[in-house]
Design a protein around this motif. Structure first.
Motif, PDB file in Angstrom:
ATOM      1  N   GLU A   1      42.133  45.973  45.749  1.00  0.00           N
ATOM      2  CA  GLU A   1      41.720  45.916  47.157  1.00  0.00           C
ATOM      3  C   GLU A   1      40.780  44.739  47.387  1.00  0.00           C
ATOM      4  O   GLU A   1      40.874  44.027  48.399  1.00  0.00           O
ATOM      5  N   PHE A   2      39.867  44.550  46.459  1.00  0.00           N
ATOM      6  CA  PHE A   2      38.922  43.431  46.542  1.00  0.00           C
ATOM      7  C   PHE A   2      39.673  42.106  46.543  1.00  0.00           C
ATOM      8  O   PHE A   2      39.413  41.225  47.364  1.00  0.00           O
ATOM      9  N   LYS A   3      40.618  41.959  45.626  1.00  0.00           N
ATOM     10  CA  LYS A   3      41.382  40.714  45.507  1.00  0.00           C
ATOM     11  C   LYS A   3      42.209  40.454  46.756  1.00  0.00           C
ATOM     12  O   LYS A   3      42.282  39.322  47.239  1.00  0.00           O
ATOM     13  N   ALA A   4      42.831  41.501  47.293  1.00  0.00           N
ATOM     14  CA  ALA A   4      43.669  41.343  48.481  1.00  0.00           C
ATOM     15  C   ALA A   4      42.863  40.847  49.676  1.00  0.00           C
ATOM     16  O   ALA A   4      43.356  40.063  50.488  1.00  0.00           O
ATOM     17  N   TYR A   5      41.607  41.291  49.771  1.00  0.00           N
ATOM     18  CA  TYR A   5      40.798  40.909  50.942  1.00  0.00           C
ATOM     19  C   TYR A   5      40.065  39.591  50.728  1.00  0.00           C
ATOM     20  O   TYR A   5      40.020  38.750  51.633  1.00  0.00           O
ATOM     21  N   PHE A   6      39.512  39.378  49.546  1.00  0.00           N
ATOM     22  CA  PHE A   6      38.629  38.231  49.338  1.00  0.00           C
ATOM     23  C   PHE A   6      39.355  36.983  48.818  1.00  0.00           C
ATOM     24  O   PHE A   6      38.767  35.906  48.795  1.00  0.00           O
ATOM     25  N   SER A   7      40.596  37.118  48.391  1.00  0.00           N
ATOM     26  CA  SER A   7      41.324  35.945  47.916  1.00  0.00           C
ATOM     27  C   SER A   7      41.436  34.912  49.038  1.00  0.00           C
ATOM     28  O   SER A   7      41.813  35.241  50.165  1.00  0.00           O
ATOM     29  N   ASP A   8      41.095  33.659  48.722  1.00  0.00           N
ATOM     30  CA  ASP A   8      41.119  32.606  49.739  1.00  0.00           C
ATOM     31  C   ASP A   8      42.079  31.472  49.389  1.00  0.00           C
ATOM     32  O   ASP A   8      42.068  30.420  50.029  1.00  0.00           O
ATOM     33  N   GLY A   9      42.915  31.674  48.372  1.00  0.00           N
ATOM     34  CA  GLY A   9      43.846  30.625  47.981  1.00  0.00           C
ATOM     35  C   GLY A   9      43.213  29.542  47.146  1.00  0.00           C
ATOM     36  O   GLY A   9      43.897  28.581  46.753  1.00  0.00           O
ATOM     37  N   VAL A  10      41.941  29.641  46.857  1.00  0.00           N
ATOM     38  CA  VAL A  10      41.244  28.632  46.057  1.00  0.00           C
ATOM     39  C   VAL A  10      40.785  29.235  44.726  1.00  0.00           C
ATOM     40  O   VAL A  10      41.085  28.705  43.662  1.00  0.00           O
ATOM     41  N   LEU A  11      40.050  30.350  44.789  1.00  0.00           N
ATOM     42  CA  LEU A  11      39.626  31.002  43.553  1.00  0.00           C
ATOM     43  C   LEU A  11      40.843  31.549  42.804  1.00  0.00           C
ATOM     44  O   LEU A  11      41.739  32.139  43.414  1.00  0.00           O
ATOM     45  N   SER A  12      40.855  31.364  41.511  1.00  0.00           N
ATOM     46  CA  SER A  12      41.940  31.901  40.693  1.00  0.00           C
ATOM     47  C   SER A  12      41.744  33.400  40.519  1.00  0.00           C
ATOM     48  O   SER A  12      40.681  33.958  40.843  1.00  0.00           O
ATOM     49  N   GLY A  13      42.769  34.073  39.964  1.00  0.00           N
ATOM     50  CA  GLY A  13      42.658  35.494  39.714  1.00  0.00           C
ATOM     51  C   GLY A  13      41.520  35.828  38.772  1.00  0.00           C
ATOM     52  O   GLY A  13      40.795  36.815  38.961  1.00  0.00           O
ATOM     53  N   GLU A  14      41.334  35.000  37.743  1.00  0.00           N
ATOM     54  CA  GLU A  14      40.244  35.232  36.793  1.00  0.00           C
ATOM     55  C   GLU A  14      38.882  35.038  37.452  1.00  0.00           C
ATOM     56  O   GLU A  14      37.926  35.778  37.170  1.00  0.00           O
ATOM     57  N   GLU A  15      38.782  34.042  38.323  1.00  0.00           N
ATOM     58  CA  GLU A  15      37.512  33.814  39.025  1.00  0.00           C
ATOM     59  C   GLU A  15      37.198  34.980  39.958  1.00  0.00           C
ATOM     60  O   GLU A  15      36.042  35.391  40.100  1.00  0.00           O
ATOM     61  N   LEU A  16      38.235  35.515  40.620  1.00  0.00           N
ATOM     62  CA  LEU A  16      38.028  36.671  41.490  1.00  0.00           C
ATOM     63  C   LEU A  16      37.594  37.891  40.678  1.00  0.00           C
ATOM     64  O   LEU A  16      36.729  38.660  41.104  1.00  0.00           O
ATOM     65  N   ARG A  17      38.197  38.065  39.509  1.00  0.00           N
ATOM     66  CA  ARG A  17      37.815  39.195  38.659  1.00  0.00           C
ATOM     67  C   ARG A  17      36.357  39.050  38.190  1.00  0.00           C
ATOM     68  O   ARG A  17      35.597  40.027  38.151  1.00  0.00           O
ATOM     69  N   GLU A  18      35.961  37.838  37.853  1.00  0.00           N
ATOM     70  CA  GLU A  18      34.576  37.603  37.429  1.00  0.00           C
ATOM     71  C   GLU A  18      33.612  37.902  38.572  1.00  0.00           C
ATOM     72  O   GLU A  18      32.548  38.514  38.369  1.00  0.00           O
TER      73      GLU A  18
END
Length: 292
Positions: free
Chosen positions: A46-63
């Motif tokens: 849910e966090f990734k779906a909302y906060f993903s901005d097309g710039v941060l990678s999946g690993e950066e979002l997880r961190e």
């Protein structure tokens, strides 16, 4: 106070939500919109779906997710969101506080308008309509400025990553801006290729197809767009969109158009996972030679 009363007191204290500073109520709304299963907290998906901005990678979002999750529950709640962002707001603390006041003021005005408009004179009704129109115009202008800044900063970050190093076959290929000879003349050195991977929810596929068709039609008509095509992977609800643009500035202008922003906002509801976007510069001669 006996032991049971003391335990109850501590329990009540622990369950009391933290007092929000002015302007922080936006994070209550953020969690409400991002919390798809309404359990009062955000999982990583849910966090990734909302906060993903097309710039941060999946690993950066997880961190980032685990940085915010100070309770180490593999979920993020409102208190954790507020605690994290309150440390990084800077000037935006004043902006969010002003927006909170503006929201309350506008809602009060709209409530009063609804109650009094029908009983007003024609002249008073005209003034109300005029003020509503001008308020809308001012808010739209402000929104356009904010969206323009948001798209520009995101694209600058993406472009910096793209211009720095393009990895191909595990080797680093640096793109230098050179002018190329093409059929006796010259052309711009590079064109921009954008690849967008979109995983669509099954029950939203028809709505997504309609939105995608509208987006492709508008993008194809945009000055500087060389080509747009889409491929759907067999037996999957995954689409890959390819866009070819004359240069990065044209792409930046495209991102600021209303149809592009509408498509991006719609994807929040259509997609199972955040859109994956990659960009690459290639010699412009490749496009010219392949289309002659």
């Amino acid at each position: 106070m006996d032991c049971s009363e003391e335990v109850q007191s501590l329990s009540d204290e622990a369950s009391t939500p933290m007092e929000l500073k002015k302007g922080m109520s936006i994070f209550l709304d953020i969690l409400r919109r991002a919390d798809k299963n309404d359990d009062g907290k955000l999982s990583f998906e849910e966090f990734k779906a909302y906060f993903s901005d097309g710039v941060l990678s999946g690993e950066e979002l997880r961190e980032l997710f685990h940085t915010i999750d100070t309770h180490n529950t593999d979920n993020v709640d409102t208190d954790e969101l507020c605690e994290y962002f309150s440390q990084h707001l800077g000037e935006y603390e004043n902006v969010l506080a002003a927006l909170e006041d503006l929201n309350s003021t506008v809602l009060r005005a709209m409530d009063k308008t609804k109650k009094e408009y029908q009983e007003s004179t024609h002249l008073e009704q005209f003034v109300t309509r005029f003020l509503l129109k001008e308020t809308t115009s001012q808010l739209q202008s402000l929104q356009s400025s904010i969206e323009c800044a948001m798209e520009t900063t995101a694209e600058q970050t993406r472009q910096e990553r793209c211009d720095d190093v393009v990895r191909c076959d595990d080797k680093e290929l640096r793109l230098e801006p050179v002018e190329e000879e093409v059929m006796g003349g010259t052309t711009k050195s590079h064109i921009l290729i954008v690849q967008r991977q979109l995983s669509v929810m099954e029950d939203e596929r028809d709505e997504f197809r309609l939105a995608l068709r509208q987006y492709i039609d508008c993008a194809s008509a945009q000055t500087g767009c060389l080509h747009v095509s889409v491929q759907r992977l067999a037996n999957e609800s995954r689409f890959i969109l390819y866009e070819f643009w004359e240069h990065s500035n044209v792409w930046k202008n495209h991102l600021q158009t209303n149809y592009s922003k509408t498509f991006q906002r719609g994807n929040v509801d259509f997609l199972e996972t955040p859109e994956v976007m990659t960009t690459m510069l290639v010699p412009a001669s490749w496009w010219v030679l392949n289309n002659n």
